[in-house]
Design a protein around this motif. Structure first.
Motif: not given
Length: 86
Positions: A8-10, A12-22, A73-79
């Motif tokens: 995970f990029s920095k 990407g990891y931040k986005d991952y941790k902010a996601l709902p559990e589901k 490498l997971v760069i980013k996760i978002g809507v």
């Protein structure tokens, strides 16, 4: 053990941790499919080399493949609407 390693990029990891559990579970499942080279809903991002988007419910995940090192490498996760903005 998977054929590829996931990192995970920095952001990407931040986005991952902010996601709902589901959605975190969905991301985990999709990443395990990717590591094993199974089929997933993946498309290239225009104008970017080796960067792809994956659909995770209402979210999108941007990943980059480093083929020589066999790293995803997971760069980013978002809507969907915000993920492509830099």
């Amino acid at each position: 053990m998977g054929l590829w390693e996931v990192r995970f990029s920095k952001q990407g990891y931040k986005d991952y941790k902010a996601l709902p559990e589901k959605y975190r579970k969905m991301v985990d499942r999709i990443l395990s499919f990717l590591m094993e080279r199974e089929k997933v809903d993946i498309k290239p991002v225009r104008g970017e080399k080796d960067v792809y988007r994956l659909r995770v419910g209402r979210y999108r995940m941007l990943v980059k493949f480093y083929r020589e090192e066999r790293i995803i490498l997971v760069i980013k996760i978002g809507v969907r609407g915000d993920i492509y903005k830099k």
